[in-house]
Design an enzyme around this catalytic site. Structure first.
Site, PDB file in Angstrom:
ATOM      1  N   HIS A  64      19.912 -31.978  32.770  1.00 41.49           N
ATOM      2  CA  HIS A  64      21.071 -32.362  33.591  1.00 41.49           C
ATOM      3  C   HIS A  64      22.088 -33.184  32.808  1.00 41.49           C
ATOM      4  O   HIS A  64      23.271 -33.189  33.143  1.00 41.49           O
ATOM      5  CB  HIS A  64      20.597 -33.075  34.855  1.00 41.49           C
ATOM      6  CG  HIS A  64      20.017 -32.133  35.857  1.00 41.49           C
ATOM      7  ND1 HIS A  64      20.375 -32.116  37.179  1.00 41.49           N
ATOM      8  CD2 HIS A  64      19.116 -31.127  35.701  1.00 41.49           C
ATOM      9  CE1 HIS A  64      19.708 -31.154  37.808  1.00 41.49           C
ATOM     10  NE2 HIS A  64      18.927 -30.543  36.931  1.00 41.49           N
ATOM     11  N   GLY A  70      27.860 -31.693  27.435  1.00 41.27           N
ATOM     12  CA  GLY A  70      26.963 -31.851  26.291  1.00 41.27           C
ATOM     13  C   GLY A  70      26.109 -33.112  26.442  1.00 41.27           C
ATOM     14  O   GLY A  70      26.201 -33.827  27.449  1.00 41.27           O
ATOM     15  N   SER A  74      26.073 -38.914  30.051  1.00 41.45           N
ATOM     16  CA  SER A  74      26.960 -39.014  31.229  1.00 41.45           C
ATOM     17  C   SER A  74      26.167 -39.074  32.538  1.00 41.45           C
ATOM     18  O   SER A  74      26.640 -39.624  33.531  1.00 41.45           O
ATOM     19  CB  SER A  74      27.940 -37.838  31.264  1.00 41.45           C
ATOM     20  OG  SER A  74      27.242 -36.609  31.219  1.00 41.45           O
TER      21      SER A  74
END
Ligand code: HEM
Length: 345
Positions: A64, A70, A74
């Site tokens: 995920h 990439g 995040s």
């Protein structure tokens, strides 16, 4: 007589212990001679020894994180300058995502020596190694940078859904340079972990459109009826029928040993392929792999050849963990949950 029985009991206990320890030691204590990787390893080993369910969470976290922008950490952000608090974690598709506290613990020990993105990649690698009893092992370099954007909307639009048909899955994987073979090999990660009722609700009543074994479906309907959703409840079940209780397995007419599957629970192995080929997998996105000729051939191949699956899974995880970060601002975050600055230009 009593003594004989005692001796037999002690002997069988020793045998069980020896096997258990052998299984554990296959992957335990694998160190890399590198401060960052060794710290991650130590903490992941400790966390899995305490609660094995953290392992699947760490493997999923790699997927995920790396699938969106990439591998840039995040997925860990609670807040960003551009997205506010509506970050990837809030995406509907990210239901059940876990492991964030462990990543925080590791980050606290490593400080600026490691990016959050590297910690996610290494932690997922070590979880796969440990949960496979040392059979899935790969090396990956460090050096990933942390991104500063994280959008729930982007995650929902780009991560595959459990209701996807084969073309949708193929397109989703192709868009990131992954082949049908890699789709099939990575889907084997569903041999571990859990899913919420909302993620497989479509499989409880529509047997005609996405075939699911009727006994397995009945057992799911018995333990987690759809009506629970209306009552505001969203329980989880194991992704793998192998990890279900004995009572569930009786209802589901599932006997792992008769199927040629090891009954040991929460093990990352090729049992997914055995189960898929008898329609005993949870998601539509698992079952639809049977509808494509090439994918179906691969399901058979991985069912028959566990060693091939272990090495192909490791190779696909290396590729996944190497997806380059996208964007224009990168840093090594001080805290994995927030960006270092309030504005980026
Ligand atoms: C092929 C497309 C995929 C779809 C549609 C999909 C979908 C899902 C869904 C719906 C869940 C359950 C979420 C919940 O309800 O809590 C889940 C769990 C999981 N997925 Fe996937 N997944 C896919 C691919 C992958 C890949 C590539 C990996 C890793 C390499 C992966 C690893 C996992 C793991 C380990 C879990 C269990 C997590 C836990 O127990 O904490 N999945 N997946």
């Amino acid at each position: 007589m009593a003594n004989k029985l005692d001796a037999a009991a002690v002997l069988s206990l020793c045998v069980v212990l020896a096997f258990t320890l052998a299984g554990q030691s296959a992957a335990a204590g694998r160190y890399y001679g590198d401060k960052v990787q060794d710290t991650v390893r130590k903490e992941v080993e400790k966390a899995i020894a305490y609660d094995r369910s953290i392992g699947p969470a760490l493997v999923r976290l790699v997927f995920h994180d790396c699938w969106i922008n990439g591998c840039d950490g995040s997925v860990l952000l609670d807040k960003t300058p551009t997205d506010g608090t509506n970050t990837e974690k809030k995406a509907v598709i990210n239901i059940g995502l876990a492991g964030f506290q462990l990543i925080d613990t590791i980050k606290q020990q490593l400080g600026p020596n490691a990016s959050c993105a590297d910690i996610v990649a290494f932690a997922g690698r070590d979880a796969a190694d440990i949960l496979s009893g040392g059979k899935i092992f790969y090396t990956i370099p460090g050096g990933r940078k942390d991104g500063v954007v994280s959008s729930a909307k982007v995650a929902d639009a780009n991560l595959p859904e459990s209701t996807f048909d084969f073309d949708q899955l193929q397109n989703n994987f192709n868009a990131r340079g992954f082949s049908v073979e890699e789709l099939v090999v990575l889907s084997g990660a569903h041999s571990i972990g859990v899913a919420h009722l909302s993620s497989y609700q479509d499989r409880l009543g529509r047997a005609d459109s996405t075939p699911i074994d009727p006994d397995y479906q009945a057992a799911l309907n018995k333990t987690t009826p759809l009506s629970l959703l209306q009552k505001g409840q969203n329980p989880t079940v194991p992704n793998n029928v192998r990890d279900e209780t004995a009572a569930f397995q009786t209802d589901a007419a599932y006997d792992p040993v008769a199927m040629g599957v090891s009954p040991e629970k929460i093990v990352l192995d090729n049992s997914y392929y055995h189960n898929n080929l008898v329609n005993k997998v949870l998601f539509e996105s698992d079952w639809v792999l049977r509808t494509d000729g090439d994918a179906a051939d691969k399901l058979e191949e991985y069912k028959e050849n566990a060693t091939e699956w272990h090495s192909d899974f490791a190779a696909a995880m290396v590729k996944l963990s190497s997806l380059p970060a996208q964007g224009k601002n990168f840093e090594i975050r001080k805290n994995c949950r927030v960006t270092n600055k309030q504005y980026y230009y």
